[in-house]
Design a protein around this motif. Structure first.
Motif, PDB file in Angstrom:
ATOM      1  N   ILE A 159       5.937   7.735  -1.510  1.00  0.00           N
ATOM      2  CA  ILE A 159       5.433   8.354  -0.278  1.00  0.00           C
ATOM      3  C   ILE A 159       4.965   7.283   0.706  1.00  0.00           C
ATOM      4  O   ILE A 159       5.276   7.325   1.903  1.00  0.00           O
ATOM      5  N   ILE A 179       8.009   5.504   2.196  1.00  0.00           N
ATOM      6  CA  ILE A 179       8.715   6.371   3.143  1.00  0.00           C
ATOM      7  C   ILE A 179       8.003   6.347   4.496  1.00  0.00           C
ATOM      8  O   ILE A 179       8.632   6.261   5.556  1.00  0.00           O
ATOM      9  N   LYS A 180       6.665   6.349   4.452  1.00  0.00           N
ATOM     10  CA  LYS A 180       5.902   6.267   5.709  1.00  0.00           C
ATOM     11  C   LYS A 180       6.177   4.944   6.418  1.00  0.00           C
ATOM     12  O   LYS A 180       6.389   4.900   7.629  1.00  0.00           O
ATOM     13  N   MET A 215       8.141  14.451   1.459  1.00  0.00           N
ATOM     14  CA  MET A 215       8.152  13.804   2.779  1.00  0.00           C
ATOM     15  C   MET A 215       9.328  14.246   3.643  1.00  0.00           C
ATOM     16  O   MET A 215       9.509  13.756   4.746  1.00  0.00           O
ATOM     17  N   LYS A 216      10.182  15.121   3.104  1.00  0.00           N
ATOM     18  CA  LYS A 216      11.387  15.551   3.831  1.00  0.00           C
ATOM     19  C   LYS A 216      12.193  14.341   4.302  1.00  0.00           C
ATOM     20  O   LYS A 216      12.582  14.235   5.468  1.00  0.00           O
ATOM     21  N   SER A 217      12.441  13.453   3.375  1.00  0.00           N
ATOM     22  CA  SER A 217      13.163  12.220   3.704  1.00  0.00           C
ATOM     23  C   SER A 217      14.485  12.139   2.958  1.00  0.00           C
ATOM     24  O   SER A 217      14.567  12.511   1.788  1.00  0.00           O
ATOM     25  N   GLU A 247      10.208   9.726   7.277  1.00  0.00           N
ATOM     26  CA  GLU A 247       9.589  11.032   7.032  1.00  0.00           C
ATOM     27  C   GLU A 247      10.189  12.061   8.002  1.00  0.00           C
ATOM     28  O   GLU A 247      10.424  11.756   9.173  1.00  0.00           O
ATOM     29  N   ASN A 248      10.451  13.273   7.504  1.00  0.00           N
ATOM     30  CA  ASN A 248      11.012  14.348   8.340  1.00  0.00           C
ATOM     31  C   ASN A 248      12.373  14.020   8.949  1.00  0.00           C
ATOM     32  O   ASN A 248      12.710  14.514  10.028  1.00  0.00           O
TER      33      ASN A 248
END
Ligand code: 13P
Ligand code: ZN
Ligand code: NA
Length: 283
Positions: free
Chosen positions: A271, A274-275, A40-42, A280-281
């Motif tokens: 995941i 995180i959303k 998730m690039k978190s 995310e990002n």
């Protein structure tokens, strides 16, 4: 290398999102959390209670977190969760933890300030960040068990005084969540959260987030929560899939086989959270 939670929580505060802190217990659960965060690039916080430190070993935990930071190109913090023992906390900082929680929430106010201040003074020398709790969050996390009747919501009028006297980096607040599963759907005191947020300047932390409905978590983040602590939901996902695998494969004996479905279940939860957190990002 592993980082403190300073930059990640300040960025979350500035941009109104949150970073999840996931409690892990061993190599597999740590890998699952890091893999989910990486996908998730978190930025991510790996949380370990004192019980987990005793179980897995301080150097093993720090070593795994460092290996994670080397392999995954995202900000990774390893955080000591709910510790009331000052010497234990110092030991973790000396071993490489850059983020700790001193939990003196069950002590009286002056003692909470004194112990927190002692940890802040120590942590600052090592570039570690400190979270402390004001008010009392209910439920059970390891040996810390708080009955419903002993829950104490955070007083917005005391929060600023506590932060100024302790110089903590983040504040854990009690607004209606509890550790573990809920019998009834929790109702968060958003008005209280908003009042606290308007009075203080540090990022706020929500404990007991397992079982809190998605819409309430999002509302809490909109009103100033920057760190979301999740433990129970990961444990439940892990064991559910391992049980299923073992019942379908009764002769299984290879940990690499029967733990993999558990890891996959954790990764899914990670995941999903995180959303919900909106991180995310953000790595
Ligand atoms: P849950 O087990 O309810 O997710 O609480 C986690 C927590 O607050 C860890 O500090
Ligand atoms: Zn907690
Ligand atoms: Na909970």
């Amino acid at each position: 290398d592993i980082v403190s939670t300073k930059e990640m929580l300040l960025d979350a505060k500035k941009n109104s999102y949150a970073i999840p802190a996931f409690n892990i217990h061993n190599l597999e659960t740590m890998q699952a959390v890091l893999e989910g965060a990486w996908e998730m690039k978190s930025p991510i916080i790996i949380a370990t209670t004192p019980g987990t430190v005793n179980y897995a070993g301080l150097d093993f935990l720090v070593g795994m977190a460092k290996a994670g930071a080397k392999n995954f190109n995202i900000p990774i913090a390893i955080h000591l969760d709910h510790c009331s023992d000052v010497d234990f906390i110092k030991k973790c900082i000396l071993a490489g933890y850059k983020s700790v929680m001193i939990d003196a929430s069950l002590k009286d106010y002056e003692e909470n300030i004194r112990l927190t201040r002692e940890i802040v003074n120590f942590a600052q020398k090592y570039g570690a960040t400190v979270e402390s709790e004001l008010g009392v969050v209910g439920g059970q996390e390891d040996e810390r068990k708080v009955d419903e009747k002993d829950v104490l919501y955070t007083d917005p009028n005391v929060a600023l005084d506590f932060i100024e006297k302790t110089e903590i980096d983040s504040l854990a607040i009690a607004i209606g969540t509890a550790h573990g599963v809920y019998k009834l759907e929790p109702k968060l005191d958003i008005d209280r959260l908003e009042e606290i947020r308007n009075k203080v300047y540090v990022p706020l932390v929500l404990h007991g987030a397992s079982g809190v409905p998605e819409k309430s978590v999002i509302e809490a983040i909109e009103h100033g929560i920057c760190k979301i602590n999740i433990s129970t939901e990961l444990k439940m996902a892990f064991i559910k899939n391992i049980r299923k695998y073992l019942s379908e494969n009764p002769s299984a004996n290879d940990p690499r086989n029967y733990l993999t479905p558990g890891k996959e279940a954790i990764k899914k939860v990670v995941i999903d959270k995180i959303k919900i957190c909106g991180c995310e990002n953000r790595a």
